[in-house]
Motif scaffolding. Structure first.
Motif, PDB file in Angstrom:
ATOM      1  N   SER A 125       0.798  -1.117  -0.002  1.00 15.97           N
ATOM      2  CA  SER A 125       0.180   0.102   0.095  1.00 15.97           C
ATOM      3  C   SER A 125       0.980   1.375   0.047  1.00 15.97           C
ATOM      4  O   SER A 125       0.501   2.291  -0.725  1.00 15.97           O
ATOM      5  CB  SER A 125      -1.044  -0.022   1.182  1.00 15.97           C
ATOM      6  OG  SER A 125      -1.851  -1.138   1.173  1.00 15.97           O
ATOM      7  N   ALA A 126       1.939   1.214   0.896  1.00 10.06           N
ATOM      8  CA  ALA A 126       2.642   2.450   0.827  1.00 10.06           C
ATOM      9  C   ALA A 126       3.600   2.495  -0.674  1.00 10.06           C
ATOM     10  O   ALA A 126       3.608   3.638  -1.257  1.00 10.06           O
ATOM     11  CB  ALA A 126       3.614   1.944   1.927  1.00 10.06           C
ATOM     12  N   CYS A 128       2.066   1.816  -3.426  1.00  9.94           N
ATOM     13  CA  CYS A 128       1.132   2.432  -4.167  1.00  9.94           C
ATOM     14  C   CYS A 128       1.021   3.845  -4.054  1.00  9.94           C
ATOM     15  O   CYS A 128       0.876   4.758  -4.861  1.00  9.94           O
ATOM     16  CB  CYS A 128      -0.315   1.767  -3.791  1.00  9.94           C
ATOM     17  SG  CYS A 128      -0.521   0.186  -4.287  1.00  9.94           S
ATOM     18  N   GLY A 129       1.231   4.461  -2.685  1.00  7.04           N
ATOM     19  CA  GLY A 129       1.088   5.761  -2.306  1.00  7.04           C
ATOM     20  C   GLY A 129       2.206   6.704  -3.019  1.00  7.04           C
ATOM     21  O   GLY A 129       2.282   7.640  -3.382  1.00  7.04           O
ATOM     22  N   MET A 130       3.483   5.844  -2.794  1.00  7.04           N
ATOM     23  CA  MET A 130       4.609   6.523  -3.702  1.00  7.04           C
ATOM     24  C   MET A 130       4.342   6.384  -5.243  1.00  7.04           C
ATOM     25  O   MET A 130       4.672   7.717  -5.585  1.00  7.04           O
ATOM     26  CB  MET A 130       6.012   5.668  -3.266  1.00  7.04           C
ATOM     27  CG  MET A 130       6.394   5.696  -2.007  1.00  7.04           C
ATOM     28  SD  MET A 130       7.696   4.419  -1.756  1.00  7.04           S
ATOM     29  CE  MET A 130       8.123   4.443  -0.253  1.00  7.04           C
ATOM     30  N   LEU A 132       1.497   6.838  -6.747  1.00 10.38           N
ATOM     31  CA  LEU A 132       0.525   7.679  -6.898  1.00 10.38           C
ATOM     32  C   LEU A 132       1.066   9.298  -6.818  1.00 10.38           C
ATOM     33  O   LEU A 132       0.725   9.850  -7.439  1.00 10.38           O
ATOM     34  CB  LEU A 132      -0.542   7.465  -6.114  1.00 10.38           C
ATOM     35  CG  LEU A 132      -1.803   8.556  -6.199  1.00 10.38           C
ATOM     36  CD1 LEU A 132      -2.659   8.191  -7.565  1.00 10.38           C
ATOM     37  CD2 LEU A 132      -2.850   8.187  -4.869  1.00 10.38           C
ATOM     38  N   ALA A 133       1.778   9.428  -5.830  1.00 14.72           N
ATOM     39  CA  ALA A 133       2.378  10.808  -5.457  1.00 14.72           C
ATOM     40  C   ALA A 133       3.344  11.210  -6.631  1.00 14.72           C
ATOM     41  O   ALA A 133       3.314  12.217  -7.113  1.00 14.72           O
ATOM     42  CB  ALA A 133       3.087  10.813  -4.092  1.00 14.72           C
ATOM     43  N   THR A 136       1.208  11.918  -9.510  1.00 13.74           N
ATOM     44  CA  THR A 136       0.315  13.251  -9.523  1.00 13.74           C
ATOM     45  C   THR A 136       1.195  14.481  -9.374  1.00 13.74           C
ATOM     46  O   THR A 136       0.912  15.416 -10.071  1.00 13.74           O
ATOM     47  CB  THR A 136      -0.180  13.119  -7.870  1.00 13.74           C
ATOM     48  OG1 THR A 136      -1.006  12.166  -7.833  1.00 13.74           O
ATOM     49  CG2 THR A 136      -0.817  14.646  -7.565  1.00 13.74           C
ATOM     50  N   TYR A 141       9.798   8.723 -11.701  1.00 12.84           N
ATOM     51  CA  TYR A 141      10.371   7.547 -10.723  1.00 12.84           C
ATOM     52  C   TYR A 141       9.465   6.472 -10.735  1.00 12.84           C
ATOM     53  O   TYR A 141       8.112   6.513 -11.045  1.00 12.84           O
ATOM     54  CB  TYR A 141      10.581   8.096  -9.483  1.00 12.84           C
ATOM     55  CG  TYR A 141       9.630   8.363  -8.538  1.00 12.84           C
ATOM     56  CD1 TYR A 141       8.887   7.539  -7.975  1.00 12.84           C
ATOM     57  CD2 TYR A 141       9.649   9.790  -8.221  1.00 12.84           C
ATOM     58  CE1 TYR A 141       7.855   7.726  -7.012  1.00 12.84           C
ATOM     59  CE2 TYR A 141       8.683  10.123  -7.200  1.00 12.84           C
ATOM     60  CZ  TYR A 141       7.894   9.218  -6.760  1.00 12.84           C
ATOM     61  OH  TYR A 141       6.813   9.603  -5.850  1.00 12.84           O
ATOM     62  N   PHE A 163      -6.399  -0.975  -5.555  1.00 11.05           N
ATOM     63  CA  PHE A 163      -6.160   0.486  -5.820  1.00 11.05           C
ATOM     64  C   PHE A 163      -5.134   0.883  -7.019  1.00 11.05           C
ATOM     65  O   PHE A 163      -5.475   1.708  -7.731  1.00 11.05           O
ATOM     66  CB  PHE A 163      -5.392   1.007  -4.353  1.00 11.05           C
ATOM     67  CG  PHE A 163      -4.952   2.482  -4.174  1.00 11.05           C
ATOM     68  CD1 PHE A 163      -5.899   3.275  -3.754  1.00 11.05           C
ATOM     69  CD2 PHE A 163      -3.744   2.862  -4.685  1.00 11.05           C
ATOM     70  CE1 PHE A 163      -5.445   4.547  -3.615  1.00 11.05           C
ATOM     71  CE2 PHE A 163      -3.303   4.285  -4.853  1.00 11.05           C
ATOM     72  CZ  PHE A 163      -4.301   5.288  -4.034  1.00 11.05           C
ATOM     73  N   TYR A 167      -5.996   3.378 -10.237  1.00 16.10           N
ATOM     74  CA  TYR A 167      -5.503   4.499 -10.286  1.00 16.10           C
ATOM     75  C   TYR A 167      -4.292   4.266 -11.676  1.00 16.10           C
ATOM     76  O   TYR A 167      -3.302   5.287 -11.819  1.00 16.10           O
ATOM     77  CB  TYR A 167      -4.794   5.267  -9.125  1.00 16.10           C
ATOM     78  CG  TYR A 167      -5.827   5.784  -8.454  1.00 16.10           C
ATOM     79  CD1 TYR A 167      -6.654   7.021  -9.019  1.00 16.10           C
ATOM     80  CD2 TYR A 167      -6.585   5.329  -7.326  1.00 16.10           C
ATOM     81  CE1 TYR A 167      -7.545   7.519  -8.230  1.00 16.10           C
ATOM     82  CE2 TYR A 167      -7.535   5.912  -6.486  1.00 16.10           C
ATOM     83  CZ  TYR A 167      -7.969   7.080  -7.017  1.00 16.10           C
ATOM     84  OH  TYR A 167      -9.170   7.453  -6.367  1.00 16.10           O
TER      85      TYR A 167
ATOM     86  N   ASN B  33      -5.774   0.106   3.572  1.00 17.03           N
ATOM     87  CA  ASN B  33      -4.774   0.399   2.518  1.00 17.03           C
ATOM     88  C   ASN B  33      -4.758   1.930   2.237  1.00 17.03           C
ATOM     89  O   ASN B  33      -3.672   2.715   2.168  1.00 17.03           O
ATOM     90  CB  ASN B  33      -5.534  -0.049   1.202  1.00 17.03           C
ATOM     91  CG  ASN B  33      -4.832   0.378  -0.096  1.00 17.03           C
ATOM     92  OD1 ASN B  33      -3.841   0.030  -0.285  1.00 17.03           O
ATOM     93  ND2 ASN B  33      -5.408   1.098  -0.953  1.00 17.03           N
ATOM     94  N   SER B  36      -1.930   3.381   4.712  1.00 14.29           N
ATOM     95  CA  SER B  36      -0.534   3.081   4.088  1.00 14.29           C
ATOM     96  C   SER B  36      -0.477   3.733   2.956  1.00 14.29           C
ATOM     97  O   SER B  36       1.090   4.068   2.841  1.00 14.29           O
ATOM     98  CB  SER B  36      -0.370   1.606   4.152  1.00 14.29           C
ATOM     99  OG  SER B  36      -0.752   0.788   5.380  1.00 14.29           O
ATOM    100  N   VAL B  37      -1.197   3.715   2.061  1.00 11.89           N
ATOM    101  CA  VAL B  37      -0.870   4.686   0.682  1.00 11.89           C
ATOM    102  C   VAL B  37      -0.567   6.254   1.360  1.00 11.89           C
ATOM    103  O   VAL B  37       0.090   6.597   0.702  1.00 11.89           O
ATOM    104  CB  VAL B  37      -2.271   4.778  -0.122  1.00 11.89           C
ATOM    105  CG1 VAL B  37      -2.288   5.767  -1.040  1.00 11.89           C
ATOM    106  CG2 VAL B  37      -2.537   3.407  -0.701  1.00 11.89           C
TER     107      VAL B  37
END
Lengths: 286, 290
Positions: A125-126, A128-130, A132-133, A136, A141, A163, A167, B33, B36-37
């Motif tokens: 999940s983390a 995924c956040g990287m 997505l960021a 955005t 990278y 997720f 996205y 999720n 953590s995202v």
């Protein structure tokens, strides 16, 4: 990849394995099995695939790596040390009270660790956040994460899978280390998470299946992932848990146990150290 | 960036989504999720605001808050709405009276619960500028403005706001209970009892200095919160005073029970979250002074 390059990578992966064994032996505990199974994957990522700079581990535009199966920190630490993020000698401090090498990766204290992990299911999940960021912010990278096959029993892995596809995180690659074993037995016996390829495919991912120990296949998979637009890529990497250390291969009891001196010596010999080199290690260790 | 978990219409992150569709991401009904995202986003230097109901932000995603967000001390701001009993008719499954306890026990977590609209704006702005994870707790039910008056100190994280000076008892309140604390002080004043009222919007780090200063004057405390009396404001104030300046403390809050469905005023009455209860406890605290 030419033969010379492959040989260099194989030698590096072997040194990573030695680092894993050194770390876990000196700690007297840890997770060697699932660390040894990802030595080629991490070696390829850190020495060929990822845009990183050990001298500038926090560079804003670097590629990122998240070890979602955080218990195999010995593999990550050994790879980072080989790559020059910190001294190889430091691997012997693994899990000790005054060491920055925590039992599970700690991004606050260890150069090159991009995310603190250890609780299974959270790392992807983390990642995924990287990813997505990055998208955005218009950055190019890429983000890589390694999951355990047992880890995919965590529901959050599939929340993240949804997720990432939703996205269209085509800058994300998740590698499943399919070594087939978890603490309580084979993954099929404990809570069968297979088939990973069909599941990730059904969740909307591009899926590639490879042998986790074959550099040609690893290279081809990462290259193919770069070509895919609009979808994240899952690489299902069939591996041998404990790979390279004879008595640990496909042996579930080495998921989370350290060898004593006699087996440590056997392991070092399995990894190609000469009797003199092995003795030297004990003199060094004092 | 703002993240929500299919509650944007209720949490009102839909307003941000309308203004900035390129920076709003619905994560669907998957709070673990989402949290953590958010950690991953924060690791890149962008500050995410994450929103869901308190029950799911602090409860469902507790472990993600602890391990993904707080352990690496990442700059994630959690906007948890619909906290406490005033959710109303949805009943016990959604009435989270445990989130203060869950969030305040996490090392490095800042916990804020504003008392009214102006304080909410100020808290969100301050959280954005604050370095590290912040848990912002919001209620659903409308409240009167109590912090906008003359003489109220500007909002600052970690600094309680003295809303009314008094000499006989200190009422320390948070969130929805702050305006009821002021009501209670009025009732007490009519009886010749002068209560000091502190809006302790930041539960952690707690303003020990203000608490000690106040009780040195009043010698007795009542805490008031829309939360279980275990683990929240009552506990935090008791711990602080026990170590620094022990005085009698009485706690107003949900008394270790689950909620139920009902109209909000009925629920407040049923669980003793009223100015009358604060008055009763204030007198009890005063009676316990030596």
């Amino acid at each position: 990849m030419n033969q010379a390059e492959k040989t260099v990578l194989a030698e590096t992966a072997n040194r990573v394995r030695i680092g894993i064994l050194d770390g876990v032996y000196n700690a007297g505990c840890g997770h060697p099995g699932g660390s040894l199974s990802i030595a080629e994957l991490l070696t390829y990522l850190y020495f060929k695939e990822m845009k990183i700079d050990p001298a500038n581990p926090k560079a804003a535009d670097r590629d990122r790596f998240v070890l979602s199966k955080g218990h195999t920190a010995p593999a990550l630490y050994a790879t980072l040390a080989e790559r020059g993020f910190f001294p190889v000698e430091e691997l012997k401090t693994l899990r000790k009270i005054d060491s920055r090498l925590q039992g599970h990766p700690d991004m606050k204290g260890i150069p090159g660790v991009d995310m603190s992990t250890g609780s299974l299911g959270l790392g992807i999940s983390a990642a995924c956040g990287m990813a997505l960021a990055g998208k955005t912010a218009g950055k190019d990278y890429r983000v890589y994460t390694v999951l355990g096959d047992g880890e995919s029993e965590e529901g959050q892995v599939w929340e993240a899978a949804m997720f990432a596809a939703h996205y269209k995180l085509d800058n994300l690659v998740a590698i499943v280390d399919w070594n087939g074993l978890q603490i309580d037995g084979t993954v099929e016996e404990v809570m069968n998470p297979t088939p990973h390829n069909l599941k990730f495919s059904a969740f909307g991912w591009n899926v590639i299946s490879i042998n986790a120990h074959d550099f040609d296949q690893i290279e081809a998979a990462f290259a193919a992932a770069r070509q895919v637009k609009g979808k994240p890529t899952a690489i299902i990497a069939k591996s041998i848990k404990g790979k390279g250390v004879s008595y640990m291969e496909n042996a579930v009891q080495w998921h989370g146990a350290a060898p004593k001196e006699d087996l440590y010596r056997v392991g070092l010999a399995d990894l190609g150290l000469s009797p003199e080199e092995i003795e030297g290690r004990f003199k060094q260790n004092g | 960036m703002v993240l929500d978990a299919d509650l944007a219409q209720a949490t009102k992150t839909c307003l941000f989504a309308k203004e900035h569709p390129d920076r709003f991401f619905d994560c669907g009904i998957a709070e673990g999720n989402m949290m953590s995202v958010a950690a991953g986003i924060a690791s890149t230097g962008t500050i995410p605001f994450v929103s869901s109901f308190a029950m799911f932000a602090a409860g469902r995603a507790f472990e993600q808050v602890r391990n993904s967000v707080a352990y690496p001390h990442l700059n994630v701001k959690i906007g948890a709405t619909h906290a406490g009993i005033t959710v109303g008719e949805d009943g016990a499954t959604h009435q989270c009276c445990e989130d203060f306890a869950l969030m305040r026990v996490i090392p490095g977590m800042t916990v804020i619960c504003p008392a009214d609209g102006p304080e909410t704006y100020a808290a969100v702005e301050a959280a954005l500028k604050w370095d590290g994870p912040v848990y912002l707790r919001f209620g659903r039910f409308a409240v009167p403005e109590v912090t906008a008056g003359e003489g109220v100190a500007p909002f600052e994280i970690g600094k309680g706001r003295l809303l009314r000076e008094g000499s006989d008892v200190t009422i320390v309140a948070i969130g929805y209970m702050v305006h009821l604390a002021l009501e209670a002080a009025e009732i007490l004043a009519a009886e010749g009892i002068f209560a000091e009222v502190i809006d302790l919007h930041t539960l952690k780090p707690i303003d020990a200095e203000l608490l000690v200063k106040s009780v040195e004057k009043t010698g007795a405390v009542v805490t008031a919160e829309e939360h279980n009396i275990i683990g929240g404001l009552g506990s935090a104030v008791s711990e602080t005073l026990a170590e620094n300046r022990p005085v009698p403390v009485e706690r107003v809050g949900v008394r270790d029970t689950f909620g139920r469905s009902g109209k909000v005023p009925q629920l407040l009455e049923l669980y003793g979250l009223t100015s009358a209860e604060i008055v009763t406890r204030a007198k009890a605290a005063i009676a316990r002074k030596n």
